[in-house]
Enzyme design. Structure first.
Site, PDB file in Angstrom:
ATOM      1  N   HIS A 149      66.403  31.292  49.930  1.00 38.57           N
ATOM      2  CA  HIS A 149      66.042  32.392  49.025  1.00 38.57           C
ATOM      3  C   HIS A 149      65.123  33.439  49.635  1.00 38.57           C
ATOM      4  O   HIS A 149      64.713  34.373  48.952  1.00 38.57           O
ATOM      5  CB  HIS A 149      65.402  31.830  47.748  1.00 38.57           C
ATOM      6  CG  HIS A 149      66.283  30.869  47.032  1.00 38.57           C
ATOM      7  ND1 HIS A 149      66.229  29.506  47.256  1.00 38.57           N
ATOM      8  CD2 HIS A 149      67.279  31.066  46.131  1.00 38.57           C
ATOM      9  CE1 HIS A 149      67.138  28.915  46.499  1.00 38.57           C
ATOM     10  NE2 HIS A 149      67.785  29.829  45.818  1.00 38.57           N
ATOM     11  N   GLY A 178      53.834  36.958  39.610  1.00 38.03           N
ATOM     12  CA  GLY A 178      55.180  36.645  39.123  1.00 38.03           C
ATOM     13  C   GLY A 178      56.140  37.809  39.357  1.00 38.03           C
ATOM     14  O   GLY A 178      57.295  37.627  39.751  1.00 38.03           O
ATOM     15  N   ARG A 193      54.681  43.905  41.240  1.00 34.94           N
ATOM     16  CA  ARG A 193      53.244  43.715  41.447  1.00 34.94           C
ATOM     17  C   ARG A 193      52.976  43.399  42.920  1.00 34.94           C
ATOM     18  O   ARG A 193      51.956  43.813  43.474  1.00 34.94           O
ATOM     19  CB  ARG A 193      52.716  42.554  40.603  1.00 34.94           C
ATOM     20  CG  ARG A 193      52.748  42.811  39.143  1.00 34.94           C
ATOM     21  CD  ARG A 193      51.507  43.563  38.709  1.00 34.94           C
ATOM     22  NE  ARG A 193      51.349  43.478  37.282  1.00 34.94           N
ATOM     23  CZ  ARG A 193      50.618  44.303  36.563  1.00 34.94           C
ATOM     24  NH1 ARG A 193      49.977  45.296  37.136  1.00 34.94           N
ATOM     25  NH2 ARG A 193      50.517  44.145  35.274  1.00 34.94           N
ATOM     26  N   ASP A 212      46.973  38.358  26.312  1.00 34.81           N
ATOM     27  CA  ASP A 212      47.115  38.291  24.857  1.00 34.81           C
ATOM     28  C   ASP A 212      46.397  37.041  24.371  1.00 34.81           C
ATOM     29  O   ASP A 212      46.160  36.119  25.149  1.00 34.81           O
ATOM     30  CB  ASP A 212      48.602  38.239  24.452  1.00 34.81           C
ATOM     31  CG  ASP A 212      49.354  37.126  25.155  1.00 34.81           C
ATOM     32  OD1 ASP A 212      49.616  37.256  26.358  1.00 34.81           O
ATOM     33  OD2 ASP A 212      49.645  36.106  24.511  1.00 34.81           O
TER      34      ASP A 212
HETATM   35  N1  HPA Z   1      52.645  32.175  26.751  1.00 38.69           N
HETATM   36  C1  HPA Z   1      53.097  31.840  27.947  1.00 38.69           C
HETATM   37  N2  HPA Z   1      52.865  32.538  29.033  1.00 38.69           N
HETATM   38  C2  HPA Z   1      52.139  33.655  28.910  1.00 38.69           C
HETATM   39  C3  HPA Z   1      51.636  34.065  27.694  1.00 38.69           C
HETATM   40  C4  HPA Z   1      51.889  33.283  26.557  1.00 38.69           C
HETATM   41  O1  HPA Z   1      51.458  33.608  25.430  1.00 38.69           O
HETATM   42  N3  HPA Z   1      50.967  35.228  27.889  1.00 38.69           N
HETATM   43  C5  HPA Z   1      51.058  35.517  29.196  1.00 38.69           C
HETATM   44  N4  HPA Z   1      51.768  34.565  29.828  1.00 38.69           N
END
Ligand code: HPA
Length: 236
Positions: A4, A20, A24, A204
Protein backbone atom coordinates in the site's frame (compact mmCIF):
# COMPACT_ATOMS: atom_id res chain seq x y z
CA UNK A 1 7.67 -0.77 -2.18
CA UNK A 2 5.07 -2.43 0.04
CA UNK A 3 1.53 -3.36 -0.97
CA UNK A 4 0.00 0.00 0.00
CA UNK A 5 3.02 2.34 0.06
CA UNK A 6 5.03 3.23 -3.05
CA UNK A 7 8.19 4.38 -1.23
CA UNK A 8 11.58 2.80 -1.81
CA UNK A 9 13.68 1.60 1.13
CA UNK A 10 15.18 4.68 2.78
CA UNK A 11 12.51 7.09 1.51
CA UNK A 12 10.74 7.15 4.89
CA UNK A 13 12.32 8.49 8.10
CA UNK A 14 12.37 6.32 11.23
CA UNK A 15 10.03 8.86 12.91
CA UNK A 16 6.56 9.58 11.52
CA UNK A 17 3.53 11.73 12.29
CA UNK A 18 0.24 10.08 11.35
CA UNK A 19 -2.88 12.23 10.76
CA UNK A 20 -5.96 10.38 9.54
CA UNK A 21 -6.55 12.80 6.65
CA UNK A 22 -3.95 12.67 3.86
CA UNK A 23 -4.56 16.37 3.12
CA UNK A 24 -3.52 17.09 6.70
CA UNK A 25 -0.30 15.23 5.94
CA UNK A 26 0.20 17.58 2.98
CA UNK A 27 -0.57 20.61 5.19
CA UNK A 28 2.01 19.48 7.76
CA UNK A 29 4.62 18.84 5.07
CA UNK A 30 4.02 22.26 3.50
CA UNK A 31 3.96 24.21 6.77
CA UNK A 32 6.34 22.37 9.10
CA UNK A 33 8.85 20.40 7.02
CA UNK A 34 11.74 21.64 4.93
CA UNK A 35 12.59 20.00 1.60
CA UNK A 36 9.56 17.72 1.82
CA UNK A 37 9.35 15.02 -0.86
CA UNK A 38 6.17 13.01 -1.50
CA UNK A 39 6.78 9.25 -1.20
CA UNK A 40 3.27 7.90 -1.63
CA UNK A 41 0.15 8.63 -3.64
CA UNK A 42 -1.40 5.15 -3.71
CA UNK A 43 -5.12 5.50 -2.84
CA UNK A 44 -4.43 9.21 -2.32
CA UNK A 45 -2.82 8.36 1.03
CA UNK A 46 -0.19 11.06 0.75
CA UNK A 47 3.12 10.64 2.59
CA UNK A 48 6.09 13.02 2.74
CA UNK A 49 9.61 13.01 4.13
CA UNK A 50 11.53 16.18 4.97
CA UNK A 51 13.30 17.75 7.90
CA UNK A 52 12.03 19.57 10.97
CA UNK A 53 14.65 21.62 12.86
CA UNK A 54 17.29 19.65 10.99
CA UNK A 55 15.92 16.19 11.90
CA UNK A 56 14.60 13.86 9.22
CA UNK A 57 10.90 13.14 9.79
CA UNK A 58 8.00 11.78 7.75
CA UNK A 59 4.27 12.40 7.79
CA UNK A 60 1.57 10.24 6.22
CA UNK A 61 -2.22 9.87 6.26
CA UNK A 62 -3.69 6.66 7.67
CA UNK A 63 -7.36 6.89 6.77
CA UNK A 64 -10.06 6.44 9.40
CA UNK A 65 -10.47 3.51 11.75
CA UNK A 66 -8.39 0.66 13.09
CA UNK A 67 -8.29 -1.57 9.98
CA UNK A 68 -6.93 1.31 7.90
CA UNK A 69 -4.30 2.58 10.36
CA UNK A 70 -3.23 -1.03 11.02
CA UNK A 71 -2.37 -1.59 7.36
CA UNK A 72 -0.22 1.53 7.09
CA UNK A 73 1.42 1.25 10.51
CA UNK A 74 2.25 -2.42 9.89
CA UNK A 75 3.93 -1.67 6.56
CA UNK A 76 5.74 1.40 7.93
CA UNK A 77 7.15 -0.65 10.80
CA UNK A 78 7.92 -3.96 9.10
CA UNK A 79 8.89 -2.82 5.57
CA UNK A 80 10.38 0.62 6.21
CA UNK A 81 11.85 0.29 9.71
CA UNK A 82 9.86 3.12 11.32
CA UNK A 83 10.54 3.20 15.08
CA UNK A 84 8.50 6.13 16.40
CA UNK A 85 4.88 6.65 15.30
CA UNK A 86 2.74 9.50 16.62
CA UNK A 87 -0.89 9.76 15.59
CA UNK A 88 -2.38 13.25 15.49
CA UNK A 89 -6.16 13.19 15.24
CA UNK A 90 -9.47 14.35 16.61
CA UNK A 91 -11.75 12.85 19.24
CA UNK A 92 -15.13 13.39 20.86
CA UNK A 93 -15.10 14.24 24.58
CA UNK A 94 -16.71 11.75 27.01
CA UNK A 95 -15.81 13.75 30.08
CA UNK A 96 -17.42 16.87 31.57
CA UNK A 97 -14.02 18.48 32.15
CA UNK A 98 -12.64 17.83 28.65
CA UNK A 99 -13.75 20.57 26.25
CA UNK A 100 -13.53 21.19 22.53
CA UNK A 101 -10.04 22.33 21.46
CA UNK A 102 -8.39 20.67 24.52
CA UNK A 103 -5.53 18.28 23.84
CA UNK A 104 -5.79 14.67 25.03
CA UNK A 105 -2.78 12.38 25.27
CA UNK A 106 -3.95 8.78 25.21
CA UNK A 107 -2.11 7.07 28.05
CA UNK A 108 -4.10 3.95 27.21
CA UNK A 109 -6.87 2.93 24.85
CA UNK A 110 -9.87 0.71 25.55
CA UNK A 111 -11.57 -0.67 22.46
CA UNK A 112 -14.77 -2.20 21.13
CA UNK A 113 -12.77 -3.73 18.29
CA UNK A 114 -11.81 -7.40 17.98
CA UNK A 115 -8.48 -6.50 16.41
CA UNK A 116 -6.50 -7.42 19.52
CA UNK A 117 -8.80 -10.22 20.65
CA UNK A 118 -8.33 -11.91 17.29
CA UNK A 119 -4.71 -12.50 18.34
CA UNK A 120 -5.19 -12.79 22.13
CA UNK A 121 -8.74 -14.03 22.81
CA UNK A 122 -8.00 -15.12 26.39
CA UNK A 123 -6.77 -11.70 27.56
CA UNK A 124 -8.00 -8.16 28.19
CA UNK A 125 -4.69 -6.70 27.13
CA UNK A 126 -4.38 -2.99 28.02
CA UNK A 127 -3.16 -0.96 25.07
CA UNK A 128 -0.73 1.62 26.37
CA UNK A 129 1.31 4.51 24.99
CA UNK A 130 5.08 4.43 25.00
CA UNK A 131 5.88 6.12 28.30
CA UNK A 132 8.92 8.03 27.04
CA UNK A 133 6.92 9.63 24.22
CA UNK A 134 3.97 10.31 26.53
CA UNK A 135 6.18 11.98 29.12
CA UNK A 136 7.87 14.16 26.47
CA UNK A 137 4.60 15.13 24.80
CA UNK A 138 3.06 16.08 28.15
CA UNK A 139 5.92 18.39 29.08
CA UNK A 140 6.07 19.91 25.58
CA UNK A 141 2.31 20.61 25.67
CA UNK A 142 2.58 22.17 29.14
CA UNK A 143 5.51 24.28 27.92
CA UNK A 144 3.25 25.62 25.14
CA UNK A 145 0.57 26.47 27.74
CA UNK A 146 -1.96 24.12 26.18
CA UNK A 147 -4.86 22.62 28.09
CA UNK A 148 -3.84 18.99 28.15
CA UNK A 149 -5.46 15.87 29.62
CA UNK A 150 -3.75 12.50 30.02
CA UNK A 151 -5.73 9.29 30.42
CA UNK A 152 -7.68 6.48 28.90
CA UNK A 153 -9.53 6.91 25.59
CA UNK A 154 -11.98 4.66 23.78
CA UNK A 155 -11.04 3.46 20.30
CA UNK A 156 -14.39 2.60 18.69
CA UNK A 157 -15.07 0.71 15.48
CA UNK A 158 -18.16 2.74 14.67
CA UNK A 159 -18.52 6.51 14.41
CA UNK A 160 -22.31 6.13 14.01
CA UNK A 161 -22.91 3.73 16.88
CA UNK A 162 -25.87 2.57 18.94
CA UNK A 163 -23.48 2.48 21.90
CA UNK A 164 -23.71 6.27 22.30
CA UNK A 165 -25.13 6.17 25.87
CA UNK A 166 -22.74 3.41 26.98
CA UNK A 167 -19.77 5.23 25.52
CA UNK A 168 -20.82 8.31 27.44
CA UNK A 169 -20.96 6.30 30.69
CA UNK A 170 -17.30 5.40 30.17
CA UNK A 171 -16.60 9.06 30.94
CA UNK A 172 -17.50 8.22 34.54
CA UNK A 173 -14.66 5.68 34.56
CA UNK A 174 -12.20 8.39 33.59
CA UNK A 175 -12.23 7.65 29.86
CA UNK A 176 -11.54 11.06 28.36
CA UNK A 177 -12.63 10.78 24.74
CA UNK A 178 -13.70 8.52 21.89
CA UNK A 179 -11.76 8.15 18.66
CA UNK A 180 -11.11 5.31 16.23
CA UNK A 181 -7.40 4.42 15.93
CA UNK A 182 -5.26 4.54 19.09
CA UNK A 183 -5.78 0.98 20.40
CA UNK A 184 -4.68 -0.61 17.12
CA UNK A 185 -1.64 1.66 16.86
CA UNK A 186 -0.62 0.84 20.44
CA UNK A 187 -1.10 -2.86 19.80
CA UNK A 188 1.23 -2.72 16.79
CA UNK A 189 3.75 -0.79 18.89
CA UNK A 190 3.73 -3.58 21.47
CA UNK A 191 3.75 -6.34 18.85
CA UNK A 192 6.76 -4.93 17.00
CA UNK A 193 8.49 -3.26 19.95
CA UNK A 194 8.42 0.25 18.54
CA UNK A 195 7.29 3.51 20.19
CA UNK A 196 3.72 4.70 19.62
CA UNK A 197 1.64 7.59 20.93
CA UNK A 198 -1.76 9.06 20.01
CA UNK A 199 -2.50 12.78 20.48
CA UNK A 200 -5.94 14.16 19.84
CA UNK A 201 -7.65 17.51 19.87
CA UNK A 202 -11.25 17.47 20.94
CA UNK A 203 -13.42 18.33 17.93
CA UNK A 204 -16.81 17.67 19.55
CA UNK A 205 -18.27 16.84 22.93
CA UNK A 206 -20.68 13.99 23.53
CA UNK A 207 -21.30 15.46 27.02
CA UNK A 208 -22.09 18.99 25.78
CA UNK A 209 -23.24 18.53 22.16
CA UNK A 210 -23.66 22.29 21.72
CA UNK A 211 -19.92 22.91 22.24
CA UNK A 212 -18.64 23.80 18.84
CA UNK A 213 -15.53 25.05 17.05
CA UNK A 214 -15.07 27.32 14.08
CA UNK A 215 -12.95 26.16 11.16
CA UNK A 216 -10.29 28.68 12.19
CA UNK A 217 -10.22 27.43 15.80
CA UNK A 218 -9.94 23.86 14.56
CA UNK A 219 -7.02 24.86 12.37
CA UNK A 220 -5.25 26.63 15.25
CA UNK A 221 -5.67 23.78 17.71
CA UNK A 222 -4.60 21.35 15.02
CA UNK A 223 -1.47 23.45 14.51
CA UNK A 224 -0.70 23.35 18.27
CA UNK A 225 -1.02 19.56 18.22
CA UNK A 226 1.33 19.36 15.21
CA UNK A 227 3.93 21.28 17.17
CA UNK A 228 3.60 18.90 20.12
CA UNK A 229 3.80 15.87 17.81
CA UNK A 230 6.82 17.09 15.86
CA UNK A 231 8.72 18.30 18.95
CA UNK A 232 8.05 14.96 20.65
CA UNK A 233 9.25 13.02 17.60
CA UNK A 234 12.58 14.86 17.46
CA UNK A 235 13.20 15.15 21.24
CA UNK A 236 16.21 13.11 22.45
N1 HPA B 1 -16.52 9.42 17.72
C1 HPA B 1 -15.53 8.75 17.16
N2 HPA B 1 -14.47 9.33 16.65
C2 HPA B 1 -14.40 10.66 16.68
C3 HPA B 1 -15.40 11.42 17.25
C4 HPA B 1 -16.52 10.77 17.81
O1 HPA B 1 -17.45 11.41 18.34
N3 HPA B 1 -15.06 12.73 17.12
C5 HPA B 1 -13.88 12.76 16.49
N4 HPA B 1 -13.47 11.51 16.22
Amino acid sequence: MSIHIAAKAGDIADKILLPGDPLRAKFIAENFLEDAVCFNEIRGMLGFTGTHKGERVSVMGTGMGMPSISIYAHELITEYGVKKLIRVGTAGSLSADVHVRDLVLAQAAATTSRIIRNDWPEYDLPQIADFTLLDKAYHIAKGLDLTVHVGNVLSADLFYSNLFEKNLQLGQLGVKAVEMEAAALYYLGAKHQVQTLALMTISDSLVYPSEDTTAEERQNTFTDMMKVGLETLIAD
